[in-house]
Design a protein around this motif. Sequence first.
Motif, short mmCIF file in Angstrom:
data_model
loop_
_atom_site.label_atom_id
_atom_site.label_comp_id
_atom_site.label_asym_id
_atom_site.label_seq_id
_atom_site.Cartn_x
_atom_site.Cartn_y
_atom_site.Cartn_z
N GLN A 125 -4.47 -32.02 -16.00
CA GLN A 125 -4.03 -30.74 -16.57
C GLN A 125 -4.82 -30.43 -17.84
OE1 GLN A 125 -1.90 -28.44 -15.42
NE2 GLN A 125 -2.33 -27.17 -17.22
N ARG A 126 -5.08 -31.43 -18.66
CA ARG A 126 -5.88 -31.23 -19.88
C ARG A 126 -7.26 -30.70 -19.52
NH1 ARG A 126 -6.81 -33.32 -25.20
NH2 ARG A 126 -9.02 -33.72 -25.59
N HIS A 127 -7.88 -31.27 -18.48
CA HIS A 127 -9.20 -30.82 -18.08
C HIS A 127 -9.16 -29.40 -17.51
CE1 HIS A 127 -11.02 -34.58 -19.06
NE2 HIS A 127 -10.37 -35.26 -18.13
N LEU A 128 -8.09 -29.06 -16.81
CA LEU A 128 -7.97 -27.70 -16.28
C LEU A 128 -7.85 -26.69 -17.41
CD1 LEU A 128 -7.72 -25.74 -13.92
CD2 LEU A 128 -5.26 -26.19 -13.88
N VAL A 129 -7.12 -27.02 -18.46
CA VAL A 129 -7.00 -26.13 -19.62
C VAL A 129 -8.38 -25.90 -20.25
CG1 VAL A 129 -6.07 -25.92 -21.96
CG2 VAL A 129 -4.60 -26.68 -20.08
N ALA A 130 -9.15 -26.96 -20.40
CA ALA A 130 -10.50 -26.83 -20.96
C ALA A 130 -11.38 -26.01 -20.03
CB ALA A 130 -11.11 -28.21 -21.18
N LEU A 131 -11.25 -26.24 -18.73
CA LEU A 131 -12.03 -25.45 -17.76
C LEU A 131 -11.68 -23.98 -17.88
CD1 LEU A 131 -13.73 -24.83 -15.26
CD2 LEU A 131 -11.79 -25.56 -13.85
N GLU A 132 -10.40 -23.66 -18.02
CA GLU A 132 -10.02 -22.25 -18.08
C GLU A 132 -10.66 -21.56 -19.28
OE1 GLU A 132 -6.08 -19.53 -17.22
OE2 GLU A 132 -5.83 -21.65 -17.73
N ARG A 133 -10.76 -22.25 -20.40
CA ARG A 133 -11.45 -21.66 -21.56
C ARG A 133 -12.92 -21.41 -21.24
NH1 ARG A 133 -8.15 -25.42 -24.62
NH2 ARG A 133 -9.85 -26.94 -24.59
N ALA A 134 -13.56 -22.39 -20.60
CA ALA A 134 -14.97 -22.21 -20.24
C ALA A 134 -15.14 -21.11 -19.20
CB ALA A 134 -15.53 -23.53 -19.71
N PHE A 135 -14.20 -21.03 -18.28
CA PHE A 135 -14.24 -20.00 -17.23
C PHE A 135 -14.16 -18.62 -17.85
CE2 PHE A 135 -12.61 -17.32 -13.88
CZ PHE A 135 -13.21 -17.80 -12.73
N ARG A 163 -5.05 -35.49 -8.41
CA ARG A 163 -6.32 -36.17 -8.17
C ARG A 163 -7.17 -35.39 -7.17
NH1 ARG A 163 -4.67 -42.08 -6.43
NH2 ARG A 163 -3.51 -40.82 -4.92
N GLU A 164 -6.50 -34.80 -6.19
CA GLU A 164 -7.21 -34.01 -5.18
C GLU A 164 -7.76 -32.71 -5.76
OE1 GLU A 164 -4.65 -36.93 -3.17
OE2 GLU A 164 -4.33 -35.53 -4.83
N ALA A 165 -7.22 -32.28 -6.92
CA ALA A 165 -7.71 -31.07 -7.58
C ALA A 165 -9.00 -31.31 -8.35
CB ALA A 165 -6.64 -30.53 -8.53
N VAL A 166 -9.31 -32.57 -8.65
CA VAL A 166 -10.42 -32.88 -9.56
C VAL A 166 -11.75 -32.38 -9.03
CG1 VAL A 166 -11.78 -34.80 -10.50
CG2 VAL A 166 -9.29 -34.81 -10.71
N PHE A 167 -11.98 -32.52 -7.73
CA PHE A 167 -13.28 -32.13 -7.17
C PHE A 167 -13.62 -30.69 -7.55
CE2 PHE A 167 -15.70 -29.96 -3.88
CZ PHE A 167 -16.85 -30.74 -3.83
N TRP A 168 -12.69 -29.77 -7.32
CA TRP A 168 -13.04 -28.36 -7.58
C TRP A 168 -13.00 -28.02 -9.06
CZ3 TRP A 168 -16.11 -26.13 -4.67
CH2 TRP A 168 -16.34 -24.75 -4.75
N VAL A 169 -12.25 -28.76 -9.85
CA VAL A 169 -12.31 -28.57 -11.30
C VAL A 169 -13.72 -28.89 -11.80
CG1 VAL A 169 -11.49 -29.48 -13.51
CG2 VAL A 169 -9.85 -28.96 -11.70
N VAL A 170 -14.28 -30.00 -11.33
CA VAL A 170 -15.64 -30.37 -11.75
C VAL A 170 -16.65 -29.34 -11.24
CG1 VAL A 170 -17.43 -32.14 -11.69
CG2 VAL A 170 -15.02 -32.82 -11.75
N ALA A 171 -16.53 -28.96 -9.96
CA ALA A 171 -17.48 -28.00 -9.38
C ALA A 171 -17.45 -26.68 -10.13
CB ALA A 171 -17.16 -27.78 -7.90
#
Length: 330
Positions: A215-225, A264-272
């Motif tokens: 979830q922490r990484h998704l929050v950071a991704l959303e800012r970058a997005f 864990r299954e969400a990680v792939f697309w978060v990284v992509a």
Amino acid sequence: MRIDQARHLARRWVAEEGVALPGFGGAFLTGSALWADGDEELPPTSDVDVMVLTDPSTARIGKFRYEGVLLEVSCLPGLGSAHDVLGDYHLAGSFHLPCVLADPTGQLTEVQRVVARDFAARPWILARCRNAMDRVRAWITGMDASAPLHDQVASWLFGTGVTTHVLLVAGLRNPTVRKRYAAVRNLLAEHGRLDYHEVLLDLLGCAELSPERVQRHLVALERAFDAAVAVHAPSYRFASDISEAGRPPAIDGSRELIRRGLHREAVFWVVATYARCLAKRAAAGQPGYEDGFMELLGDLGAATAADRRRRGDRVLSALPGLWETASSLC
């Protein structure tokens, strides 16, 4: 909107606009909206994938809204024979179902007839598994330590992620892109092989990640997005994925997987998606937002080129076991 309504709108777009593309040679559905039951609701985090046969110079069109449905249109310069399609794991997955949207020459209809007939024959299943295995090797061996970070990560990430496709193809399942790890989990659970799902997650480096960390990484991704959405980079191939139209699958879809306990299954697309955000910004000459990406890669043991090479070598070493598992599924 029901799936069958979304398919109808895809057909209408082809008839009204797709036919005007240079060298138009037909169009067909692909992806989850093709594989799903037509009576099901189209999830708000899903798009409808349309492949158009066009002149080779036609660029990928990407994601856009059309009469309430999110279409993703890609272009293909040619198709090949029915046997070519039967051996291609992405194309065969489309043509074993009634996928044709437009067929001015009749080629697509004939290919679909043959592929539907022979799709489940074991020799063709194994041929498609080999096709996916070859893609794993090509991605991993193609890693270039001198390339930009986002390209290096894409090579490692997609090479690792296609391991799920080998198994999905063996099990006659949709080799979906974004939800590949969730889909392969379902397949392996049905066969009593969730132990091997842990192997796949370990190859990606996320087997031990907690929901809070993802979830922490998704929050950071959303800012970058959000920052990348505002950037104009028409030359970037996946620019439409990093746009307001692309937000539902990229951000909301990952959040939904985390909510369902599939962090864990969400990680792939978060990284992509994170890599694509950085690539779009780089194409516009605007660096930035690398810190969160590096933190994510650090959690996966893939922060440096040497790390990614080691992880890639682990994937290559795991291929015999992957093949054995795939063979047991078909």
